[in-house]
Enzyme design. Structure first.
Site, short mmCIF file in Angstrom:
data_model
loop_
_atom_site.label_atom_id
_atom_site.label_comp_id
_atom_site.label_asym_id
_atom_site.label_seq_id
_atom_site.Cartn_x
_atom_site.Cartn_y
_atom_site.Cartn_z
N SER A 1 0.83 -1.20 0.00
CA SER A 1 0.00 0.00 0.00
C SER A 1 0.86 1.25 0.00
O SER A 1 2.07 1.20 0.24
CB SER A 1 -0.89 0.02 1.24
N LYS A 2 0.21 2.37 -0.25
CA LYS A 2 0.89 3.66 -0.23
C LYS A 2 1.50 3.90 1.16
O LYS A 2 2.58 4.44 1.30
CB LYS A 2 -0.13 4.75 -0.59
N ARG A 3 0.78 3.45 2.18
CA ARG A 3 1.26 3.61 3.55
C ARG A 3 2.59 2.87 3.77
O ARG A 3 3.50 3.38 4.41
CB ARG A 3 0.19 3.06 4.50
#
Ligand code: GLU
Length: 508
Positions: free
Chosen positions: A265-267
């Site tokens: 994910s972007k996180r």
């Protein structure tokens, strides 16, 4: 004879293209080129609520940067234009109408409240899945339960409606995925999907199938997140009468978090301090900037090589592949089923390999600009020499200047451990002798000549060169290790070399 291969990359312009999307585009491209086929680019923008300005340009720019050439599609044109789905609405409406006429789809007028009430009712009755399907449809407000006159009147009055697929109650849907093998689904697991929305635009499912058919797509290569939709798509091909030319499916494995568990994910990228988008992206509403592989200093050929091996390998030890080599070697049947762990260190390693291969003259301007911005004199010729000396020691072009700090800056401190271990009488004699020899040096101050001068000086002084080399380096750079010293001195120049030797003699 089978028809020529035609594949498509079909992103939705809902934001910056994720690096996983770039991999999907790349696998399509490799497959198309390998098979001597065509690569299409179609923009799937039928969800107006999720449209993000600039996203389409971003997609085109990303593909250009990475080196994926589009044969037909958005940005290049072609026989099946337009390639933006929002410009093709009549085409989908016609097909949806045909399904209605043939009794394979129906109008539904249910309001959001009515749909909600249906779901609640089913949930209270403990129904396994609260969905609009072969059973529940008969209690809803649609053209299967209403009188034809009423349906007509409502449509003429401009009442909002959707068109839903009349999914069969009991039918086996099978597809043979090129990567996953046979996938079997019972039609009772598929609900009566909306095909055409109340705004007159198709849903993804209808538009995707209609376009893949009309554009003659032979292979659908896309992310694993679409696998659950594939049986519905097979059903749509069947209902539209296109089953005999249905494309083959290949669903690519997920990209996994660096630790290997769960979807990347972007996180994860933010936490790990690495990019997840090919290019830098500025969010048009928040102004927030997300980093990109390009702006972080990755070379496109490194990103291509890295992505190609995320989910595929040729089964040999070879790791470095140019685009042409990938095209020659790529085999869709060898793509793995299991998710691919996103290892940014590997991406850096690839970048390191490709930085080393880049011509010095191409990397030199970066070094020159950084040096000048930091207030140093630096000719292009000098920058090229620096590149040649240091490019093998970095992962990114912008690190060369940092690595060159001992070239631009005379030492202000000297590594204490090396001083303690190596700075002795012999060292002092050696540094003095070298300085003296350099003072009478004439000719070109190049590595070979410097080496001879040093060798001769040490011989005359009766000093074993191997014993004093680290001290010599210490005197000249302040450090105990570094790149080739003679080349370093060539770049520094004679006057600066002499000056540094003198400073060391005075300081140590
Ligand atoms: N528009 C879909 C996406 O953004 C395309 C999926 C497909 O390739 O069928 O991923």
């Amino acid at each position: 004879m089978s028809s020529p291969v035609r594949v498509r990359f079909a992103p939705s312009p809902t934001g910056p293209l994720h690096i996983g999307g770039v991999r999907t585009a790349l696998y399509n491209y490799l497959f198309a080129r390998k098979m001597g086929g065509k690569m299409l680019l179609r923009i799937e923008d039928t969800d107006q609520n999720r449209f993000v300005p600039g996203a389409e340009e971003y997609i085109l720019e990303s593909l250009r940067w990475i080196g994926i050439e589009i044969d037909e599609g958005q940005g290049v044109g072609g026989p099946d234009a337009p390639y933006r789905q929002s410009e093709r609405r009549e085409i989908y409406q016609k097909e949806a109408q045909r399904l209605i006429d043939e009794g394979k789809a129906y109008y539904a007028f249910d309001t959001a409240e009515e749909l909600d009430a249906m779901r609640k009712r089913l949930e209270q009755a403990n129904a396994p899945a609260a969905q609009y399907n072969a059973i529940t449809r008969m209690q809803m407000r649609n053209s299967l339960t209403m009188k034809p006159d009423e349906v007509k009147a409502r449509i003429e009055a401009g009442d909002p409606f959707v068109i839903r697929l009349k999914t069969p109650r009991k039918e086996e849907v099978r597809l043979n995925d090129l990567i996953r093998g046979w996938v079997n689904v019972h039609s009772s697991a598929i609900d009566d999907k909306v095909l055409l929305k109340s705004d007159g635009l198709p849903t993804y499912h209808l538009a995707n199938i209609v376009d893949d058919h009309l554009m003659g797509i032979t292979h659908v290569i896309r992310g694993e997140e679409w696998l659950p939709s594939a049986p519905l798509h097979v059903l749509l091909y069947r209902y539209l009468g296109w089953e005999s030319t249905m494309p083959q499916f290949a669903h690519l494995p997920l990209l996994l978090k660096p630790e290997g568990n769960g979807k990347l994910s972007k996180r994860d990228a933010d936490l790990g301090g690495f990019p997840i988008f090919p290019l830098q992206w500025t969010d048009p509403t928040t102004g927030q900037v997300a980093r990109g592989f390009r702006e972080d200093g990755y070379l496109p050929e490194a990103v291509v090589n890295f992505l190609a091996l995320l989910g595929w390998n040729p089964g040999t030890e070879q790791e470095l592949f140019s685009m042409d080599e990938l095209i020659a070697t790529f085999d869709i049947a060898q793509v793995h089923k299991a998710g691919a762990r996103f290892d940014i260190q590997k991406a850096q390693w690839f970048n390191h390999q490709y930085i080393r291969q880049r011509p010095d003259s191409e990397l030199a301007p970066t070094v020159q600009q950084q040096a000048q911005a930091a207030g140093f004199d630096c000719s292009l010729e000098k920058a090229e020499k620096i590149v040649s000396l240091l490019k093998g020691r970095v992962n990114f072009a912008h690190e060369i200047f940092t690595e060159a700090s001992t070239i631009f800056n005379a030492p202000t401190t000297y590594d204490e451990a090396i001083v303690a271990a190596k700075w002795n009488d012999d060292a002092i004699r050696a540094v003095t002798a070298f300085r003296d020899a350099l003072q009478t040096f004439d000719g070109d101050f190049v590595a070979d000549a410097i080496k001879h001068t040093l060798g001769d000086a040490m011989q005359q002084a009766g000093i074993k060169q191997g014993k004093i080399m680290q001290a010599m380096r210490l005197a000249l750079t302040g450090l105990g290790a570094g790149p080739d010293l003679m080349l370093t001195l060539e770049i520094i120049g004679k006057d600066e070399t002499v000056k540094r030797l003198e400073s060391a003699l005075a300081a140590l």
